[in-house]
Design a protein around this motif. Structure first.
Motif, PDB file in Angstrom:
ATOM      1  N   ILE A 158       2.320  10.719 -18.024  1.00 15.65           N
ATOM      2  CA  ILE A 158       2.442  11.984 -17.286  1.00 15.65           C
ATOM      3  C   ILE A 158       1.161  12.784 -17.369  1.00 15.65           C
ATOM      4  CG2 ILE A 158       3.575  14.246 -17.342  1.00 15.65           C
ATOM      5  CD1 ILE A 158       6.165  12.645 -18.162  1.00 15.65           C
ATOM      6  N   TRP A 159       0.632  12.932 -18.575  1.00 16.79           N
ATOM      7  CA  TRP A 159      -0.569  13.761 -18.730  1.00 16.79           C
ATOM      8  C   TRP A 159      -1.829  13.045 -18.250  1.00 16.79           C
ATOM      9  CZ3 TRP A 159      -0.931  18.833 -19.520  1.00 16.79           C
ATOM     10  CH2 TRP A 159       0.267  19.478 -19.800  1.00 16.79           C
ATOM     11  N   THR A 160      -1.826  11.734 -18.297  1.00 21.70           N
ATOM     12  CA  THR A 160      -2.919  10.986 -17.651  1.00 21.70           C
ATOM     13  C   THR A 160      -2.861  11.214 -16.146  1.00 21.70           C
ATOM     14  OG1 THR A 160      -2.876   9.282 -19.377  1.00 21.70           O
ATOM     15  CG2 THR A 160      -3.949   8.705 -17.298  1.00 21.70           C
ATOM     16  N   GLY A 161      -1.642  11.259 -15.603  1.00 20.03           N
ATOM     17  CA  GLY A 161      -1.465  11.528 -14.173  1.00 20.03           C
ATOM     18  C   GLY A 161      -1.971  12.908 -13.786  1.00 20.03           C
ATOM     19  N   TYR A 162      -1.703  13.919 -14.622  1.00 23.74           N
ATOM     20  CA  TYR A 162      -2.209  15.266 -14.336  1.00 23.74           C
ATOM     21  C   TYR A 162      -3.739  15.276 -14.306  1.00 23.74           C
ATOM     22  CZ  TYR A 162       2.422  17.313 -15.026  1.00 23.74           C
ATOM     23  OH  TYR A 162       3.742  17.654 -14.908  1.00 23.74           O
ATOM     24  N   TRP A 163      -4.337  14.552 -15.250  1.00 27.48           N
ATOM     25  CA  TRP A 163      -5.806  14.493 -15.294  1.00 27.48           C
ATOM     26  C   TRP A 163      -6.345  13.781 -14.046  1.00 27.48           C
ATOM     27  CZ3 TRP A 163      -8.775   9.881 -16.007  1.00 27.48           C
ATOM     28  CH2 TRP A 163     -10.140  10.110 -16.108  1.00 27.48           C
ATOM     29  N   LEU A 164      -5.693  12.681 -13.646  1.00 29.11           N
ATOM     30  CA  LEU A 164      -6.131  11.964 -12.447  1.00 29.11           C
ATOM     31  C   LEU A 164      -5.954  12.823 -11.190  1.00 29.11           C
ATOM     32  CD1 LEU A 164      -4.769   8.343 -13.051  1.00 29.11           C
ATOM     33  CD2 LEU A 164      -7.174   9.050 -12.910  1.00 29.11           C
ATOM     34  N   THR A 165      -4.886  13.619 -11.147  1.00 28.30           N
ATOM     35  CA  THR A 165      -4.687  14.523 -10.012  1.00 28.30           C
ATOM     36  C   THR A 165      -5.871  15.482  -9.887  1.00 28.30           C
ATOM     37  OG1 THR A 165      -2.280  14.440 -10.219  1.00 28.30           O
ATOM     38  CG2 THR A 165      -3.200  16.317  -9.050  1.00 28.30           C
ATOM     39  N   SER A 166      -6.306  16.032 -11.011  1.00 33.09           N
ATOM     40  CA  SER A 166      -7.459  16.931 -11.015  1.00 33.09           C
ATOM     41  C   SER A 166      -8.726  16.183 -10.593  1.00 33.09           C
ATOM     42  CB  SER A 166      -7.631  17.534 -12.414  1.00 33.09           C
ATOM     43  OG  SER A 166      -8.737  18.407 -12.464  1.00 33.09           O
ATOM     44  N   LEU A 167      -8.918  14.973 -11.113  1.00 37.07           N
ATOM     45  CA  LEU A 167     -10.110  14.175 -10.791  1.00 37.07           C
ATOM     46  C   LEU A 167     -10.137  13.793  -9.321  1.00 37.07           C
ATOM     47  CD1 LEU A 167     -12.630  12.720 -11.923  1.00 37.07           C
ATOM     48  CD2 LEU A 167     -11.171  10.716 -12.300  1.00 37.07           C
ATOM     49  N   TRP A 168      -8.996  13.391  -8.763  1.00 35.79           N
ATOM     50  CA  TRP A 168      -8.949  12.983  -7.361  1.00 35.79           C
ATOM     51  C   TRP A 168      -9.140  14.176  -6.427  1.00 35.79           C
ATOM     52  CZ3 TRP A 168      -4.302   8.983  -7.184  1.00 35.79           C
ATOM     53  CH2 TRP A 168      -4.666   7.869  -7.954  1.00 35.79           C
TER      54      TRP A 168
ATOM     55  N   PHE B  13     -13.427  16.763  -2.602  1.00 34.00           N
ATOM     56  CA  PHE B  13     -14.169  18.002  -2.341  1.00 34.00           C
ATOM     57  C   PHE B  13     -15.670  17.726  -2.389  1.00 34.00           C
ATOM     58  CE2 PHE B  13     -15.194  22.506  -3.764  1.00 34.00           C
ATOM     59  CZ  PHE B  13     -14.890  23.055  -2.537  1.00 34.00           C
ATOM     60  N   PRO B  14     -16.334  17.628  -1.242  1.00 38.90           N
ATOM     61  CA  PRO B  14     -17.758  17.280  -1.229  1.00 38.90           C
ATOM     62  C   PRO B  14     -18.633  18.183  -2.092  1.00 38.90           C
ATOM     63  CG  PRO B  14     -16.863  17.192   0.997  1.00 38.90           C
ATOM     64  CD  PRO B  14     -15.794  17.789   0.129  1.00 38.90           C
ATOM     65  N   ALA B  15     -18.323  19.468  -2.138  1.00 34.26           N
ATOM     66  CA  ALA B  15     -19.134  20.403  -2.929  1.00 34.26           C
ATOM     67  C   ALA B  15     -19.043  20.118  -4.417  1.00 34.26           C
ATOM     68  CB  ALA B  15     -18.701  21.838  -2.653  1.00 34.26           C
ATOM     69  N   ALA B  16     -18.026  19.351  -4.833  1.00 31.73           N
ATOM     70  CA  ALA B  16     -17.845  19.054  -6.259  1.00 31.73           C
ATOM     71  C   ALA B  16     -18.402  17.692  -6.646  1.00 31.73           C
ATOM     72  CB  ALA B  16     -16.365  19.123  -6.620  1.00 31.73           C
ATOM     73  N   ASP B  17     -19.116  17.036  -5.723  1.00 32.55           N
ATOM     74  CA  ASP B  17     -19.732  15.754  -6.051  1.00 32.55           C
ATOM     75  C   ASP B  17     -20.648  15.925  -7.268  1.00 32.55           C
ATOM     76  OD1 ASP B  17     -18.469  14.489  -4.006  1.00 32.55           O
ATOM     77  OD2 ASP B  17     -20.173  14.509  -2.625  1.00 32.55           O
ATOM     78  N   GLY B  18     -20.532  15.025  -8.208  1.00 31.32           N
ATOM     79  CA  GLY B  18     -21.330  15.136  -9.425  1.00 31.32           C
ATOM     80  C   GLY B  18     -20.520  15.606 -10.615  1.00 31.32           C
ATOM     81  N   LEU B  19     -19.356  16.197 -10.367  1.00 33.17           N
ATOM     82  CA  LEU B  19     -18.491  16.592 -11.478  1.00 33.17           C
ATOM     83  C   LEU B  19     -17.850  15.353 -12.093  1.00 33.17           C
ATOM     84  CD1 LEU B  19     -16.709  19.853 -10.238  1.00 33.17           C
ATOM     85  CD2 LEU B  19     -18.945  19.563 -11.319  1.00 33.17           C
ATOM     86  N   THR B  20     -17.577  15.416 -13.373  1.00 36.28           N
ATOM     87  CA  THR B  20     -17.124  14.245 -14.124  1.00 36.28           C
ATOM     88  C   THR B  20     -15.647  14.364 -14.528  1.00 36.28           C
ATOM     89  OG1 THR B  20     -17.714  15.205 -16.264  1.00 36.28           O
ATOM     90  CG2 THR B  20     -19.458  14.034 -15.052  1.00 36.28           C
ATOM     91  N   GLY B  21     -15.188  13.350 -15.252  1.00 28.76           N
ATOM     92  CA  GLY B  21     -13.830  13.369 -15.768  1.00 28.76           C
ATOM     93  C   GLY B  21     -13.598  14.501 -16.747  1.00 28.76           C
ATOM     94  N   LEU B  22     -14.642  14.889 -17.469  1.00 24.18           N
ATOM     95  CA  LEU B  22     -14.511  16.014 -18.401  1.00 24.18           C
ATOM     96  C   LEU B  22     -14.321  17.321 -17.635  1.00 24.18           C
ATOM     97  CD1 LEU B  22     -14.506  16.297 -21.466  1.00 24.18           C
ATOM     98  CD2 LEU B  22     -16.923  16.914 -21.351  1.00 24.18           C
ATOM     99  N   ASP B  23     -15.008  17.443 -16.505  1.00 32.88           N
ATOM    100  CA  ASP B  23     -14.802  18.619 -15.642  1.00 32.88           C
ATOM    101  C   ASP B  23     -13.372  18.635 -15.110  1.00 32.88           C
ATOM    102  OD1 ASP B  23     -17.574  19.743 -15.531  1.00 32.88           O
ATOM    103  OD2 ASP B  23     -17.996  17.787 -14.671  1.00 32.88           O
TER     104      ASP B  23
END
Length: 338
Positions: A232-242, A247-257
Motif C-alpha cells: 500500500i505505501w509503496t503504491g502511494y510512493w509510486l503514485t507520487s512518482l508517476w 509533469f514536464p516542469a518536474a523533469d529531473g525530480l527523483t524518487g526521494l522528491d
C-alpha cells in the motif's frame, strides 16, 4: 436546534472553508499559463496513477479483511468484494462528508452480520495506527536531506510544537483524568448502568470496540497484513512518482522528491474538508514554490493533477461499488427472508 439543521449548518461551514482555501490557493494565478500547463502534461501517466490508486483501494480492502476475519461472528467468511466495496464507498463518503467514511464502511460491514459495527471500528483504530507509523517512517530518510529537513522542521514540526503551549498541556491532562474517571465509574457501577437501555447500549459499544482492537492483535495472517501494508505505501510512493513523470516542469525530480511530496500531500487529506479540496492544493503548491523554485501557477498545476486524479478514482470506484453493494444488499435480504 434539531440534528438535521445542525448537520446542514456544519456542511455549509465546511463548504465555505473549502471555498476560502481554494481562493487563497488560486489567488493571483495566471489562468492562461495554468490551462497551457495542463495541456502539456503527459496524460498517460495520469491514467496509470488512477489505475494504481484503484489497486491500492483493493489492497486496503484485502488488508482490512484479514483483521475482520479475526473478529468474525458468523459462519460465512468476510469476502473480498465486501471489504473492497466498503472501502470504495468509504472514500466516496469522505468527498461529501469529511471523516464520515470510516463509520460508513464499518456500518456496511455490520450489515452483513458477519462482524459487529463496534468490532469493525476497533480494527480501524489499529489500521490507522499502522498507517500513522508508516508515515512517520517515511519521514525518517527525509530528515537526512538538508532542504527537506529544514522545511519539515521549520514549517511543520516547530509550528506544531509552538501550538502545544501550556493550554494544550492542561487540555490533554484534563482529558486523561476524565478518561480514567470514566473507566473507574464504568467498573464501579457496571451492573447499574447495564440495567438501563442507554447504559447497556453504551457498554455494548465500548466492549465491541475493545474486542475489535484486541482481536486485531490476534490476526492469523499477520505477515500478510504487513505485506499488504508495505505494498500500500509503496503504491502511494509510486503514485507520487508517476505524477511527477506526468509533469514536464518536474523533469529531473527523483524518487526521494516523490517521497517528500507524498508526505506533504498527505497533510492536505488530513484537513477536515470535503475530499481535501482547497487544503491539498494550498499545501502542495506552497511547498513546491520554496523547495523547487516553481512559480505559483506551476505548483498549482501539479497539485491539481495529483489531487483530481485521486478524486476521479474515488468517484468512479465509489459509484460502481454503490451499485454493487445495492445488488449485494438485495441478495442479503432475500437470503434473510428465506
Amino acid at each position: 436546534m434539531n440534528a438535521r439543521l445542525k448537520k446542514t449548518i456544519e456542511y455549509i461551514l465546511l463548504l465555505v472553508l473549502v471555498a476560502v482555501l481554494l481562493y487563497f490557493a488560486f489567488r493571483g494565478v495566471k489562468w492562461n499559463d495554468f490551462v497551457e500547463g495542463l495541456r502539456n502534461c503527459r496524460w498517460g501517466w495520469i491514467i496509470a496513477t488512477i489505475a494504481l490508486q484503484w489497486f491500492i483501494t483493493w489492497l486496503r480492502g484485502n488488508r482490512w479483511r484479514i483483521q475482520l476475519e479475526s473478529i468474525r461472528t458468523g459462519q460465512r467468511p468476510v469476502t473480498r468484494r465486501e471489504t473492497y466495496d466498503a472501502y470504495a464507498i468509504c472514500y466516496l463518503s469522505n468527498i461529501a462528508f469529511p471523516r464520515s467514511g470510516e463509520v460508513v464502511r464499518c456500518g456496511l460491514i455490520g450489515e452483513t452480520r458477519k462482524v459487529s459495527f463496534e468490532g469493525a471500528l476497533g480494527t480501524v483504530v489499529i489500521e490507522r495506527t499502522w498507517d500513522l507509523l508508516c508515515m512517520l517512517l517515511a519521514v525518517v530518510p527525509l530528515l537526512f536531506i538538508g532542504r527537506f529537513r529544514d522545511f519539515l522542521v521549520e514549517k511543520m514540526f516547530l509550528p506544531a510544537a509552538g501550538s502545544m503551549q501550556v493550554g494544550w498541556f492542561w487540555i490533554v491532562l484534563i482529558a486523561v483524568v476524565l478518561l480514567v474517571g470514566l473507566v473507574f465509574l464504568l467498573r464501579a457501577y457496571r451492573e447499574r448502568i447495564r440495567r438501563s437501555k442507554a447504559g447497556a447500549a453504551f457498554l455494548k459499544f465500548f466492549k465491541g470496540l475493545g474486542d475489535g482492537i484486541k482481536a486485531a492483535f490476534r490476526m492469523d495472517r499477520k505477515w500478510a497484513f504487513f505485506g499488504y501494508t508495505l505494498l500500500i505505501w509503496t503504491g502511494y510512493w509510486l503514485t507520487s512518482l508517476w505524477t511527477i513523470r506526468a509533469f514536464p516542469a518536474a523533469d529531473g525530480l527523483t524518487g526521494l522528491d516523490a517521497l517528500f511530496l507524498m508526505v506533504v500531500g498527505s497533510l492536505g487529506w488530513v484537513v477536515p474538508v470535503q475530499g481535501g479540496f482547497g487544503a491539498y492544493h494550498f499545501i502542495v503548491s506552497m511547498t513546491l514554490v520554496p523547495i523547487y523554485g516553481f512559480d505559483k501557477s506551476t505548483g498549482l498545476i501539479f497539485a491539481t493533477l495529483s489531487h483530481e486524479s485521486q478524486i476521479v478514482q474515488m468517484l468512479l470506484c465509489g459509484l460502481v461499488s454503490l451499485v454493487s453493494w445495492a445488488i449485494y444488499r438485495r441478495k442479503l435480504k432475500t437470503k434473510t427472508i428465506q
